[in-house]
Design a protein around this motif. Structure first.
Motif, PDB file in Angstrom:
ATOM      1  N   LEU A 115     -13.546   2.872  -0.977  1.00 17.03           N
ATOM      2  CA  LEU A 115     -12.174   3.382  -1.060  1.00 17.03           C
ATOM      3  C   LEU A 115     -11.339   2.895   0.124  1.00 17.03           C
ATOM      4  CD1 LEU A 115     -12.804   6.991  -2.387  1.00 17.03           C
ATOM      5  CD2 LEU A 115     -11.691   5.102  -3.603  1.00 17.03           C
ATOM      6  N   LEU A 116     -11.918   2.885   1.317  1.00 17.21           N
ATOM      7  CA  LEU A 116     -11.164   2.436   2.499  1.00 17.21           C
ATOM      8  C   LEU A 116     -10.847   0.948   2.414  1.00 17.21           C
ATOM      9  CD1 LEU A 116     -12.937   4.525   5.243  1.00 17.21           C
ATOM     10  CD2 LEU A 116     -10.499   4.625   4.668  1.00 17.21           C
ATOM     11  N   SER A 117     -11.770   0.161   1.856  1.00 18.96           N
ATOM     12  CA  SER A 117     -11.497  -1.266   1.680  1.00 18.96           C
ATOM     13  C   SER A 117     -10.407  -1.489   0.644  1.00 18.96           C
ATOM     14  CB  SER A 117     -12.762  -2.011   1.259  1.00 18.96           C
ATOM     15  OG  SER A 117     -13.716  -1.906   2.276  1.00 18.96           O
ATOM     16  N   ASN A 118     -10.243  -0.516  -0.225  1.00 24.50           N
ATOM     17  CA  ASN A 118      -9.195  -0.601  -1.248  1.00 24.50           C
ATOM     18  C   ASN A 118      -8.061   0.379  -0.969  1.00 24.50           C
ATOM     19  OD1 ASN A 118      -9.991  -2.542  -3.495  1.00 24.50           O
ATOM     20  ND2 ASN A 118     -11.881  -1.414  -3.082  1.00 24.50           N
ATOM     21  N   ARG A 119      -7.848   0.648   0.307  1.00 23.49           N
ATOM     22  CA  ARG A 119      -6.847   1.658   0.678  1.00 23.49           C
ATOM     23  C   ARG A 119      -5.462   1.316   0.113  1.00 23.49           C
ATOM     24  NH1 ARG A 119      -6.330   7.001   1.665  1.00 23.49           N
ATOM     25  NH2 ARG A 119      -5.102   7.470   3.503  1.00 23.49           N
ATOM     26  N   HIS A 120      -5.143   0.020   0.040  1.00 27.32           N
ATOM     27  CA  HIS A 120      -3.835  -0.405  -0.478  1.00 27.32           C
ATOM     28  C   HIS A 120      -3.643   0.019  -1.928  1.00 27.32           C
ATOM     29  CE1 HIS A 120      -6.917  -3.390  -1.135  1.00 27.32           C
ATOM     30  NE2 HIS A 120      -6.181  -3.986  -2.059  1.00 27.32           N
ATOM     31  N   LEU A 121      -4.739   0.237  -2.647  1.00 29.16           N
ATOM     32  CA  LEU A 121      -4.659   0.723  -4.033  1.00 29.16           C
ATOM     33  C   LEU A 121      -4.941   2.221  -4.105  1.00 29.16           C
ATOM     34  CD1 LEU A 121      -6.632  -2.186  -5.757  1.00 29.16           C
ATOM     35  CD2 LEU A 121      -4.153  -1.958  -5.497  1.00 29.16           C
ATOM     36  N   TRP A 122      -5.869   2.645  -3.265  1.00 31.25           N
ATOM     37  CA  TRP A 122      -6.318   4.050  -3.277  1.00 31.25           C
ATOM     38  C   TRP A 122      -5.143   5.004  -3.040  1.00 31.25           C
ATOM     39  CZ3 TRP A 122      -9.590   6.577   1.187  1.00 31.25           C
ATOM     40  CH2 TRP A 122     -10.034   7.842   0.774  1.00 31.25           C
ATOM     41  N   LEU A 123      -4.118   4.511  -2.293  1.00 35.25           N
ATOM     42  CA  LEU A 123      -2.950   5.352  -2.008  1.00 35.25           C
ATOM     43  C   LEU A 123      -2.322   5.922  -3.272  1.00 35.25           C
ATOM     44  CD1 LEU A 123      -0.986   3.308   0.694  1.00 35.25           C
ATOM     45  CD2 LEU A 123      -2.482   5.269   1.035  1.00 35.25           C
ATOM     46  N   ARG A 124      -2.552   5.255  -4.411  1.00 36.55           N
ATOM     47  CA  ARG A 124      -1.925   5.694  -5.663  1.00 36.55           C
ATOM     48  C   ARG A 124      -2.612   6.921  -6.265  1.00 36.55           C
ATOM     49  NH1 ARG A 124      -1.095  -0.152  -8.715  1.00 36.55           N
ATOM     50  NH2 ARG A 124      -0.590  -1.329  -6.836  1.00 36.55           N
ATOM     51  N   SER A 125      -3.826   7.205  -5.818  1.00 39.51           N
ATOM     52  CA  SER A 125      -4.577   8.330  -6.395  1.00 39.51           C
ATOM     53  C   SER A 125      -4.011   9.654  -5.914  1.00 39.51           C
ATOM     54  CB  SER A 125      -6.053   8.214  -6.017  1.00 39.51           C
ATOM     55  OG  SER A 125      -6.567   6.972  -6.454  1.00 39.51           O
ATOM     56  N   THR A 126      -4.292  10.703  -6.682  1.00 38.01           N
ATOM     57  CA  THR A 126      -3.604  11.980  -6.410  1.00 38.01           C
ATOM     58  C   THR A 126      -3.948  12.570  -5.049  1.00 38.01           C
ATOM     59  OG1 THR A 126      -5.349  13.093  -7.649  1.00 38.01           O
ATOM     60  CG2 THR A 126      -3.308  12.663  -8.819  1.00 38.01           C
ATOM     61  N   ARG A 127      -5.201  12.400  -4.601  1.00 40.72           N
ATOM     62  CA  ARG A 127      -5.586  13.023  -3.319  1.00 40.72           C
ATOM     63  C   ARG A 127      -4.876  12.392  -2.110  1.00 40.72           C
ATOM     64  NH1 ARG A 127      -9.703  16.012  -0.775  1.00 40.72           N
ATOM     65  NH2 ARG A 127     -10.197  15.090   1.227  1.00 40.72           N
ATOM     66  N   PRO A 128      -5.006  11.078  -1.899  1.00 41.09           N
ATOM     67  CA  PRO A 128      -4.254  10.485  -0.787  1.00 41.09           C
ATOM     68  C   PRO A 128      -2.752  10.710  -0.918  1.00 41.09           C
ATOM     69  CG  PRO A 128      -5.538   8.807  -1.958  1.00 41.09           C
ATOM     70  CD  PRO A 128      -5.880  10.104  -2.579  1.00 41.09           C
ATOM     71  N   HIS A 129      -2.274  10.680  -2.159  1.00 40.37           N
ATOM     72  CA  HIS A 129      -0.851  10.897  -2.403  1.00 40.37           C
ATOM     73  C   HIS A 129      -0.423  12.268  -1.871  1.00 40.37           C
ATOM     74  CE1 HIS A 129       2.769  11.471  -4.970  1.00 40.37           C
ATOM     75  NE2 HIS A 129       2.901  10.164  -4.775  1.00 40.37           N
ATOM     76  N   ALA A 130      -1.218  13.286  -2.163  1.00 36.69           N
ATOM     77  CA  ALA A 130      -0.893  14.649  -1.696  1.00 36.69           C
ATOM     78  C   ALA A 130      -0.969  14.726  -0.171  1.00 36.69           C
ATOM     79  CB  ALA A 130      -1.851  15.655  -2.324  1.00 36.69           C
ATOM     80  N   ILE A 131      -2.007  14.118   0.410  1.00 41.91           N
ATOM     81  CA  ILE A 131      -2.180  14.186   1.872  1.00 41.91           C
ATOM     82  C   ILE A 131      -1.004  13.520   2.580  1.00 41.91           C
ATOM     83  CG2 ILE A 131      -3.599  13.378   3.804  1.00 41.91           C
ATOM     84  CD1 ILE A 131      -6.042  13.586   1.819  1.00 41.91           C
ATOM     85  N   LEU A 132      -0.608  12.353   2.076  1.00 40.37           N
ATOM     86  CA  LEU A 132       0.469  11.630   2.764  1.00 40.37           C
ATOM     87  C   LEU A 132       1.827  12.284   2.541  1.00 40.37           C
ATOM     88  CD1 LEU A 132      -0.825   7.995   2.358  1.00 40.37           C
ATOM     89  CD2 LEU A 132      -0.858   9.426   4.401  1.00 40.37           C
ATOM     90  N   GLN A 133       1.983  12.999   1.440  1.00 40.42           N
ATOM     91  CA  GLN A 133       3.224  13.775   1.274  1.00 40.42           C
ATOM     92  C   GLN A 133       3.256  14.923   2.277  1.00 40.42           C
ATOM     93  OE1 GLN A 133       3.146  14.609  -3.004  1.00 40.42           O
ATOM     94  NE2 GLN A 133       5.140  13.602  -3.110  1.00 40.42           N
ATOM     95  N   ILE A 134       2.097  15.541   2.498  1.00 34.69           N
ATOM     96  CA  ILE A 134       2.022  16.626   3.480  1.00 34.69           C
ATOM     97  C   ILE A 134       2.332  16.074   4.878  1.00 34.69           C
ATOM     98  CG2 ILE A 134       0.394  18.186   4.660  1.00 34.69           C
ATOM     99  CD1 ILE A 134      -0.853  18.673   1.824  1.00 34.69           C
ATOM    100  N   ARG A 135       1.773  14.908   5.182  1.00 34.82           N
ATOM    101  CA  ARG A 135       2.063  14.292   6.479  1.00 34.82           C
ATOM    102  C   ARG A 135       3.562  14.038   6.637  1.00 34.82           C
ATOM    103  NH1 ARG A 135      -0.738   9.664   9.999  1.00 34.82           N
ATOM    104  NH2 ARG A 135       1.105   8.938  11.070  1.00 34.82           N
ATOM    105  N   SER A 136       4.162  13.501   5.608  1.00 33.20           N
ATOM    106  CA  SER A 136       5.595  13.201   5.658  1.00 33.20           C
ATOM    107  C   SER A 136       6.414  14.470   5.891  1.00 33.20           C
ATOM    108  CB  SER A 136       5.993  12.508   4.348  1.00 33.20           C
ATOM    109  OG  SER A 136       7.374  12.461   4.203  1.00 33.20           O
ATOM    110  N   ARG A 137       6.036  15.536   5.201  1.00 34.08           N
ATOM    111  CA  ARG A 137       6.769  16.802   5.365  1.00 34.08           C
ATOM    112  C   ARG A 137       6.537  17.393   6.757  1.00 34.08           C
ATOM    113  NH1 ARG A 137       9.929  19.403   6.439  1.00 34.08           N
ATOM    114  NH2 ARG A 137      10.918  21.232   5.524  1.00 34.08           N
ATOM    115  N   PHE A 138       5.313  17.241   7.248  1.00 31.30           N
ATOM    116  CA  PHE A 138       5.001  17.738   8.593  1.00 31.30           C
ATOM    117  C   PHE A 138       5.857  17.017   9.633  1.00 31.30           C
ATOM    118  CE2 PHE A 138       2.457  17.182  12.524  1.00 31.30           C
ATOM    119  CZ  PHE A 138       2.498  18.493  12.965  1.00 31.30           C
TER     120      PHE A 138
END
Ligand code: NSS
Length: 431
Positions: A115-138
């Motif tokens: 997943l980390l090697s494919n991070r550029h694609l993995w970002l589209r999945s719901t879990r990373p998407h939720a985490i990075l939205q939380i980071r943005s809001r924080f």
């Protein structure tokens, strides 16, 4: 484009014909019906195509679509109580932009390395998407807090001539034939700015060549560092607890959906309310001994000690007045016991450990000079920093909060790497 909409806002478009642009998340078919799950970055919605309602060729086009193919879809928004966002679309038209090749990330479990090697694609999945939205809001809450409290944002440099947090984990680089280092902390510059603006904060990437592989260390992380002229250690803790209460409670309120997706139990986060308990390093040592955690006066705390200490309290805890010899050169010694430094860490509950490090700064020119020498730091590199003690020196305090550690705690992550879009670790610089 005709009535362009985003999935997040579809609730307000019921009855309208809208156009959505996005990627195929999933699809299924049943006789004369095709179901398309479309993802547009703001959400996911189901679009139902019925054979008799769509132009000829539509089903053939739909049947060619693969996971992550890019499309433009037109449909009529209909309320649907069973759907996740409360709406569905009756599909009217589909335009294919690109048919995606076989997508490497599927619903099956993948290992972290893959997943980390494919991070550029993995970002589209719901879990990373939720985490990075939380980071943005924080991060927005962080800025709102300081901007609304009379602080001025002062960006500090990344190329620096000297170390702030000791020389063991500096990244060295060539700066036109001279040695330069990637910033470990903006603090020294924030101190200079605080003498110009009173209350300042800097917020940017910081770099540490952390050679150990731990769940709590990245080589590149973002730090928020407020610095306030005339503040002492106690003022610093008051600022830190007010700041954490505001930012954490804001994220809990605004990101309930994302936290639910992560299945985060937020009970303990709800407790993040000022005032936080405060214990001295000496008291912490006693507490650890009581708890049977092996420890010795004079050692810095690692993850086991921090976890044991934090477990004792129902909210984050401040540990203050550490042995001076394990702390940075700029810390002011405690006037009542100079073997202690007026530093403070804030430990997060649930095993997340230190999220804040800071303290009160040495304001005397002579004392600071002596500390520089004791730490083997070249006076010439710090002449400008020493100037701050020559021209209207005042007490000053501040702290640094690591964004990834805090986001990992908010989201309940096992490892810091998921809190950064493209994490940097000892063995990973790609993608
Ligand atoms: O080293 S710190 O404890 N303190 C400073 O850098 C001060 N100069 C800050 C200041 O007073 N202005 O780091 C502060 C925080 C720490 O509590 C962590 O949350 C985070 O920075 N931190 C890290 N996060 C991720 N990875 C690594 N390697 C890391 N190191 C520190």
């Amino acid at each position: 484009m005709e009535n362009l909409a985003s999935i997040r806002n579809l609730k307000s478009c019921v009855g309208q014909t809208v156009t959505l642009r996005g990627w195929v998340y999933n699809k299924r078919s049943s006789g004369k019906i095709r179901f398309l799950l479309l993802r547009d970055g703001s959400g996911i919605v189901q679009i139902v195509f019925v054979k008799n309602n769509v132009p000829e060729g539509t089903f053939e086009a739909l049947d060619l679509l693969t996971q992550e193919s890019s499309v433009i879809v037109t449909g009529k928004v209909r309320e649907d109580a069973r759907a996740k966002g409360g709406v569905e679309l009756d599909g009217l038209k589909v335009e294919t932009l690109q048919i995606a090749q076989e997508y490497p990330i599927g619903p099956k479990e993948h290992g972290p390395d893959f997943l980390l090697s494919n991070r550029h694609l993995w970002l589209r999945s719901t879990r990373p998407h939720a985490i990075l939205q939380i980071r943005s809001r924080f991060v927005k809450a962080v800025r709102d807090f300081f901007d609304g409290d009379g602080f001025t944002l002062v960006d500090t440099p990344i190329f620096t001539p000297a170390a702030c947090e000791g020389t063991t984990n500096l990244f060295e680089t060539d700066y036109f034939g001279e040695k330069a280092y990637l910033s470990q902390s903006g603090q020294l510059y924030a101190e200079a700015a605080s003498k110009a603006f009173g209350k300042v904060y800097c917020f940017g990437p910081t770099f540490r060549a952390e050679k150990s592989k731990t769940r709590r260390h990245l080589t590149e992380f973002w730090m928020i560092e407020p610095e306030v002229a005339f503040n002492d250690l106690e003022d610093n803790m008051k600022l830190a607890e007010r700041f954490l209460e505001y930012t954490i409670q804001t994220v809990l309120k605004d990101c309930a959906e994302q936290l639910a997706l992560l299945e985060r139990d937020t009970t303990k986060l709800q407790n993040v309310r000022a005032p936080f308990p405060r214990i001295s390093y000496n008291e912490a040592i006693d507490l650890l001994k009581q708890k049977g955690v092996p420890t010795e006066w004079g050692n810095d705390f690692g993850s086991p000690e921090e976890t044991a200490l934090a477990e004792h309290f129902d909210r984050p805890v401040f540990v203050h007045r550490f042995p001076a010899k394990i702390k940075a050169f700029y810390m002011k010694p405690d006037p009542t016991d100079p073997s202690l430094a007026l530093g403070v860490d804030c430990l997060a509950p649930e095993g997340y450990g230190e999220i804040i490090g800071g303290g009160q700064r040495e304001e005397s020119y002579e004392a600071l000079l002596q500390r520089l020498h004791e730490h083997g730091l070249a006076e010439a590199n710090f002449d400008w920093y020493l100037d701050l003690r020559k021209y209207g020196s005042v007490p000053s305090a501040g702290f640094g909060l690591g964004v990834e550690r805090t986001v990992a705690w908010i989201c309940g992550l096992d490892h810091l790497r998921e809190a950064a879009a493209f994490p940097r670790m000892i063995h990973r610089i790609k993608p």
